[in-house]
Design a protein around this motif. Sequence first.
Motif, PDB file in Angstrom:
ATOM      1  N   ASP A  14      -1.647  -5.482   4.883  1.00  0.00           N
ATOM      2  CA  ASP A  14      -0.415  -5.432   4.617  1.00  0.00           C
ATOM      3  C   ASP A  14      -0.195  -5.259   3.747  1.00  0.00           C
ATOM      4  O   ASP A  14      -0.013  -6.320   2.707  1.00  0.00           O
ATOM      5  CB  ASP A  14       0.507  -6.566   5.672  1.00  0.00           C
ATOM      6  CG  ASP A  14       1.159  -6.485   6.338  1.00  0.00           C
ATOM      7  OD1 ASP A  14       2.151  -7.226   5.402  1.00  0.00           O
ATOM      8  OD2 ASP A  14       1.403  -6.287   7.290  1.00  0.00           O
ATOM      9  N   PRO A  15       1.639  -4.594   3.106  1.00  0.00           N
ATOM     10  CA  PRO A  15       1.822  -3.938   2.200  1.00  0.00           C
ATOM     11  C   PRO A  15       2.811  -5.253   1.669  1.00  0.00           C
ATOM     12  O   PRO A  15       3.089  -6.065   0.748  1.00  0.00           O
ATOM     13  CB  PRO A  15       2.745  -2.829   2.611  1.00  0.00           C
ATOM     14  CG  PRO A  15       2.464  -2.102   3.971  1.00  0.00           C
ATOM     15  CD  PRO A  15       1.668  -2.961   4.967  1.00  0.00           C
ATOM     16  N   LEU A  16       3.381  -6.054   2.823  1.00  0.00           N
ATOM     17  CA  LEU A  16       4.021  -6.891   2.475  1.00  0.00           C
ATOM     18  C   LEU A  16       3.240  -8.509   1.729  1.00  0.00           C
ATOM     19  O   LEU A  16       3.521  -9.293   1.187  1.00  0.00           O
ATOM     20  CB  LEU A  16       5.017  -8.160   3.516  1.00  0.00           C
ATOM     21  CG  LEU A  16       5.765  -9.479   2.874  1.00  0.00           C
ATOM     22  CD1 LEU A  16       6.264  -9.135   2.098  1.00  0.00           C
ATOM     23  CD2 LEU A  16       6.675  -9.747   4.493  1.00  0.00           C
ATOM     24  N   ILE A  17       1.701  -8.856   2.472  1.00  0.00           N
ATOM     25  CA  ILE A  17       1.087  -9.858   1.900  1.00  0.00           C
ATOM     26  C   ILE A  17      -0.049  -9.520   0.930  1.00  0.00           C
ATOM     27  O   ILE A  17       0.327 -10.428   0.488  1.00  0.00           O
ATOM     28  CB  ILE A  17       0.144  -9.931   3.749  1.00  0.00           C
ATOM     29  CG1 ILE A  17       0.779 -10.417   4.313  1.00  0.00           C
ATOM     30  CG2 ILE A  17      -0.343 -10.754   3.337  1.00  0.00           C
ATOM     31  CD1 ILE A  17       0.214 -10.867   6.138  1.00  0.00           C
ATOM     32  N   ALA A  18      -0.696  -8.189   1.016  1.00  0.00           N
ATOM     33  CA  ALA A  18      -1.099  -7.642  -0.007  1.00  0.00           C
ATOM     34  C   ALA A  18      -0.525  -7.388  -1.190  1.00  0.00           C
ATOM     35  O   ALA A  18      -0.660  -7.620  -2.484  1.00  0.00           O
ATOM     36  CB  ALA A  18      -1.965  -6.440  -0.262  1.00  0.00           C
TER      37      ALA A  18
END
Length: 99
Positions: A14-18
């Motif tokens: 996930d872009p936000l998490i990673a």
Amino acid sequence: MANARVIRSNFFNDPLIAGKYDEKQRLLLIGLACASDDCGRFWWNPINLKSIIYPTDNKQGKWIEKNLELFYNDEILCKYSVNNIEYGHFPSWFDKGFL
């Protein structure tokens, strides 16, 4: 048998998490998912969460609280109160499909 939680591979991509959270913060998110009920809700209490997620580690409640607030500000978590007790939940628990 207790309900099992499975973190799907899209959690890690996930872009936000990673892209935003470090390893320890991602582990906290996974721990929060494990501490949540079937609807993604949990008691917003850093000391209780420490006892569930990090029972033998030296994590401080202040570090957990700081990251809960960060996840809340980033809209990963939602916070609400019932009878003056704070709870949290993952607003996209079912939509994002992390679990």
